[in-house]
Design a protein around this motif. Sequence first.
Motif, mmCIF file in Angstrom:
data_model
loop_
_atom_site.group_PDB
_atom_site.id
_atom_site.type_symbol
_atom_site.label_atom_id
_atom_site.label_comp_id
_atom_site.label_asym_id
_atom_site.label_seq_id
_atom_site.Cartn_x
_atom_site.Cartn_y
_atom_site.Cartn_z
ATOM 1 N N TYR A 47 0.824 -1.228 -0.034
ATOM 2 C CA TYR A 47 0.087 0.032 -0.077
ATOM 3 C C TYR A 47 0.804 1.442 -0.064
ATOM 4 C CZ TYR A 47 -5.171 -0.780 0.155
ATOM 5 O OH TYR A 47 -6.472 -1.265 -0.208
ATOM 6 N N ILE A 48 0.835 2.245 -1.229
ATOM 7 C CA ILE A 48 1.322 3.326 -1.209
ATOM 8 C C ILE A 48 0.325 4.163 -0.633
ATOM 9 C CG2 ILE A 48 2.296 5.379 -2.615
ATOM 10 C CD1 ILE A 48 2.935 3.023 -4.457
ATOM 11 N N VAL A 58 4.588 5.415 2.918
ATOM 12 C CA VAL A 58 4.071 6.578 3.035
ATOM 13 C C VAL A 58 4.921 7.573 2.318
ATOM 14 C CG1 VAL A 58 3.113 8.442 4.412
ATOM 15 C CG2 VAL A 58 3.096 6.090 5.180
ATOM 16 N N VAL A 59 4.506 8.097 1.555
ATOM 17 C CA VAL A 59 5.113 9.425 0.558
ATOM 18 C C VAL A 59 4.639 11.015 1.222
ATOM 19 C CG1 VAL A 59 3.565 9.294 -1.316
ATOM 20 C CG2 VAL A 59 5.655 10.301 -1.517
ATOM 21 N N THR A 60 5.742 11.337 1.705
ATOM 22 C CA THR A 60 5.245 12.859 2.077
ATOM 23 C C THR A 60 6.295 13.925 1.980
ATOM 24 O OG1 THR A 60 4.289 13.910 4.350
ATOM 25 C CG2 THR A 60 6.573 12.412 4.556
ATOM 26 N N GLY A 61 5.878 15.243 2.322
ATOM 27 C CA GLY A 61 6.934 16.419 2.094
ATOM 28 C C GLY A 61 8.175 15.888 2.836
ATOM 29 N N ASN A 114 7.830 8.698 -7.562
ATOM 30 C CA ASN A 114 8.976 8.473 -6.464
ATOM 31 C C ASN A 114 9.202 6.977 -5.873
ATOM 32 O OD1 ASN A 114 9.932 11.211 -7.227
ATOM 33 N ND2 ASN A 114 9.462 12.133 -5.391
ATOM 34 N N VAL A 115 7.878 6.802 -5.365
ATOM 35 C CA VAL A 115 7.966 5.605 -4.617
ATOM 36 C C VAL A 115 8.061 4.559 -5.557
ATOM 37 C CG1 VAL A 115 6.428 4.078 -3.178
ATOM 38 C CG2 VAL A 115 6.340 6.556 -2.843
ATOM 39 N N LEU A 116 7.417 4.529 -6.666
ATOM 40 C CA LEU A 116 7.721 3.251 -7.634
ATOM 41 C C LEU A 116 8.995 3.100 -7.912
ATOM 42 C CD1 LEU A 116 4.676 3.753 -9.945
ATOM 43 C CD2 LEU A 116 4.834 2.060 -8.080
#
Length: 229
Positions: free
Chosen positions: A5-6, A51-54, A89-91
């Motif tokens: 899960y992203i 988790v993608v965040t600032g 960016n996550v991928l």
Amino acid sequence: MKYLYIVAAAGSGKRMGLGKPKQFLEYDGEPIFIKTLKTIEDSKLVDEIIVVTGENFIDDVKDYCREFGITKLKSVVSGGNERQDSIYNVLNTLENTEEYIIAVQDGVRPFIKNEFIEKAYEELINNKDLDGVVTAVAVKDTVKVVDGNGFIVDTPPRNTLFLAQTPQVFRGKILKEAYETAHEEEFVGTDDSSLVERINGRVKLIDGSYDNIKITTVEDLIYFNSSSN
């Protein structure tokens, strides 16, 4: 197949006039994005969470996840200028996307249900010809298409129109391919599914819920507070 899960939690909260990103707004002692993560964490199917965040909030996200027992957290990745950049960016951190079924979830859509998580996974596992699954609800009101001057040019059949939500779940290989193609061609889509669709991916809708709202405006926050009581 690992179920990853992203969770997109890189919003700035500017549209709500907040002094901090909306995902960090607290209700009942915990940030909104933690409510989202807890549902995902509780699913027996989910193996990992990213988790993608600032960039300035990476340590805060890690601290919150430790505090609230999010044990499936694989990593926290720095976001980009737009949501699409953030997911890309996550991928790019994944060595082999073929190993994954990947869900993309809005961090500020806190009413995610376990049935969404399970049904999307089951659809992809049981149907090898399917590339993705999108949670959605039928449009209730009549929709009008207008031209640049505001004149109505079409009224599409309402039974063909749906509002896309998250989670949106895909086979990892085609999701990565879709994002790479969009990046190379400088195409910006409205959601993850739109990128998969444009490379001829086969995507199916499953029933979402009308209360599966995304916290985008102050009015949404009022609804969230009343629904959580």
